[in-house]
Design a protein around this motif. Structure first.
Motif, mmCIF file in Angstrom:
data_model
loop_
_atom_site.group_PDB
_atom_site.id
_atom_site.type_symbol
_atom_site.label_atom_id
_atom_site.label_comp_id
_atom_site.label_asym_id
_atom_site.label_seq_id
_atom_site.Cartn_x
_atom_site.Cartn_y
_atom_site.Cartn_z
ATOM 1 N N SER A 96 -2.297 -3.972 -6.733
ATOM 2 C CA SER A 96 -1.245 -3.917 -6.321
ATOM 3 C C SER A 96 -1.364 -2.692 -5.280
ATOM 4 N N ILE A 97 -1.005 -2.292 -4.252
ATOM 5 C CA ILE A 97 -1.279 -1.833 -3.287
ATOM 6 C C ILE A 97 0.007 -0.570 -2.769
ATOM 7 N N ALA A 98 0.122 0.428 -3.234
ATOM 8 C CA ALA A 98 1.205 0.733 -2.378
ATOM 9 C C ALA A 98 0.195 1.714 -0.553
ATOM 10 N N VAL A 99 1.016 1.887 0.268
ATOM 11 C CA VAL A 99 0.372 1.933 2.044
ATOM 12 C C VAL A 99 1.773 2.657 2.789
ATOM 13 N N ALA A 100 0.917 4.221 2.228
ATOM 14 C CA ALA A 100 2.694 5.043 3.025
ATOM 15 C C ALA A 100 1.972 5.057 4.755
ATOM 16 N N ASN A 101 3.820 5.578 5.069
ATOM 17 C CA ASN A 101 3.783 5.325 6.834
ATOM 18 C C ASN A 101 2.158 6.231 7.510
ATOM 19 N N ASP A 102 1.574 7.394 6.755
ATOM 20 C CA ASP A 102 -0.370 7.855 7.575
ATOM 21 C C ASP A 102 -0.993 7.259 6.948
ATOM 22 N N GLY A 103 -0.901 5.904 6.146
ATOM 23 C CA GLY A 103 -1.412 4.923 6.048
ATOM 24 C C GLY A 103 -2.566 4.598 4.734
ATOM 25 N N GLU A 104 -2.339 6.549 4.497
ATOM 26 C CA GLU A 104 -2.745 6.303 2.971
ATOM 27 C C GLU A 104 -2.149 5.327 1.601
ATOM 28 N N ARG A 105 -3.642 4.945 0.993
ATOM 29 C CA ARG A 105 -2.933 3.930 0.076
ATOM 30 C C ARG A 105 -3.461 4.639 -1.437
ATOM 31 N N LEU A 106 -2.519 3.796 -2.418
ATOM 32 C CA LEU A 106 -2.473 3.993 -3.737
ATOM 33 C C LEU A 106 -2.431 2.464 -4.131
ATOM 34 N N ILE A 107 -3.594 2.306 -5.073
ATOM 35 C CA ILE A 107 -4.062 0.750 -5.643
ATOM 36 C C ILE A 107 -4.206 0.990 -7.011
ATOM 37 N N PHE A 108 -3.659 -0.018 -7.529
ATOM 38 C CA PHE A 108 -3.520 -0.428 -8.777
ATOM 39 C C PHE A 108 -4.410 -1.177 -8.859
ATOM 40 N N ALA A 109 -5.813 -1.832 -9.803
ATOM 41 C CA ALA A 109 -7.100 -3.182 -9.895
ATOM 42 C C ALA A 109 -7.147 -3.652 -10.823
ATOM 43 N N PHE A 110 -6.770 -4.609 -11.226
ATOM 44 C CA PHE A 110 -6.855 -5.256 -12.476
ATOM 45 C C PHE A 110 -8.252 -6.486 -12.153
ATOM 46 N N ALA A 111 -9.595 -6.582 -13.132
ATOM 47 C CA ALA A 111 -10.394 -6.850 -13.039
ATOM 48 C C ALA A 111 -10.719 -7.917 -14.878
ATOM 49 N N ASP A 112 -10.470 -8.979 -14.805
ATOM 50 C CA ASP A 112 -11.021 -9.039 -15.981
ATOM 51 C C ASP A 112 -12.096 -9.087 -16.713
#
Length: 302
Positions: A96-112
């Motif tokens: 799940s990735i949040a992308v802000a107006n300035d192009g920066e991002r916050l990522i929550f990743a799951f790998a089993d």
């Protein structure tokens, strides 16, 4: 005849949310839009090489679940031939990735962690017809096996040396024909702050070529101990998600087509820059025509 690339590593499904700004404290954020599309370094690199005109396979693992089946179908939509194992009882990777107006991002990743690491099923005989292989760090046993075999057969190999939670890069970098780092990964690998010093240190561990992506500033690499720089392209970035993966896919295709390090770096710079002008991670991969058109423009960073 199209150049042939085999990409090896991880394939996941991304859910991308467009938001105004990355929050600085726990809160509820209302997204302006939501997109679901495939992700993962090797998979997005494969989609890029295919969309830019290559003949591409992806060797990867997913879970035996609806998400895994969608990952495979979406790869086919990009023209990638999936050599993908559905692991019984495994869960496919999601982010799940949040992308802000300035192009920066916050990522929550799951790998089993339950996805097995077995490489016995890989169709290694198919490597002989590849013009280049591209591997990431997310399935180390497969990447190591493929890099060894590519080295033995004299096939060019590109390692997407990005940040990981372990030190597997120390095993894979020495095997790569082209070890292409992100700047944070290069700093972690070498302990050097300066990109130039970092490349010099990395070269001591790699028998092949070493380079580092610098975002908007372009691409830096070593040529017989001499630092070389290919400037980036000035664009209005709205989403940097997947830009590094696009760079590596375009770079691998360029190497497969017989381009030298500078030509490959410039081609990859252009593809990654165009991707940053579009929202949606992999959805922003440019066409060959768009990339070639940007290559005709003047370079804007020194």
């Amino acid at each position: 005849m199209a150049a042939r690339v085999i990409s090896v590593g991880i394939a996941v499904m991304d859910r991308i949310f467009a938001i105004d700004a990355i929050p600085t404290e726990p809160t509820k954020v209302f997204a302006r839009s939501c997109t679901e599309i495939g992700g993962g370094p090797a998979a997005t690199g494969a989609a890029t090489a295919s969309h830019l005109g290559g003949e591409v396979e992806l060797w990867a693992r997913v879970g035996d679940d609806p998400i895994g089946r969608r990952i495979v179908e979406e790869l086919k939509e990009w023209g990638v031939v999936p050599q993908v194992r559905h692991v019984p009882g495994g869960r496919s990777g999601v982010s799940s990735i949040a992308v802000a107006n300035d192009g920066e991002r916050l990522i929550f990743a799951f790998a089993d962690p339950a996805l097995d690491t077995d490489t016995a099923w890989l169709p290694m005989e198919r490597l002989a017809s590849a013009d280049c292989v591209l591997v990431d760090l997310r399935w180390p046993k497969a990447s190591e096996r493929v890099l060894h075999e590519a080295q033995r057969k004299g096939i060019p190999s590109v390692l997407d040396a990005d940040l990981t939670t372990d030190d597997i890069a120390r095993t894979l970098v020495p095997l790569a024909g082209y070890a292409i780092f992100s700047l944070p990964a290069l700093r972690r690998f070498t302990g050097q702050t300066s990109p130039g010093d970092g490349l010099t240190a990395a070269q001591r561990a790699c028998k092949g070529r070493v380079g580092v992506t610098l975002g908007a500033e372009g691409f830096l690499w070593l040529d017989a101990g001499r630092l070389e720089h290919e400037p980036g392209f000035a664009v209005s970035a709205i989403d940097t998600l997947g830009a590094g993966d696009v760079f590596h896919g375009a770079f691998a295709l360029a190497i497969a087509e017989g381009r030298d390090m500078r030509q490959a770096g410039r081609f990859a710079n252009a593809a990654a820059a165009l991707k940053c002008t579009r929202f949606g991670g992999r959805a922003g991969i440019p066409t060959r025509e768009e990339t070639e058109a940007l290559l005709q423009t003047s370079r804007t960073t020194a």
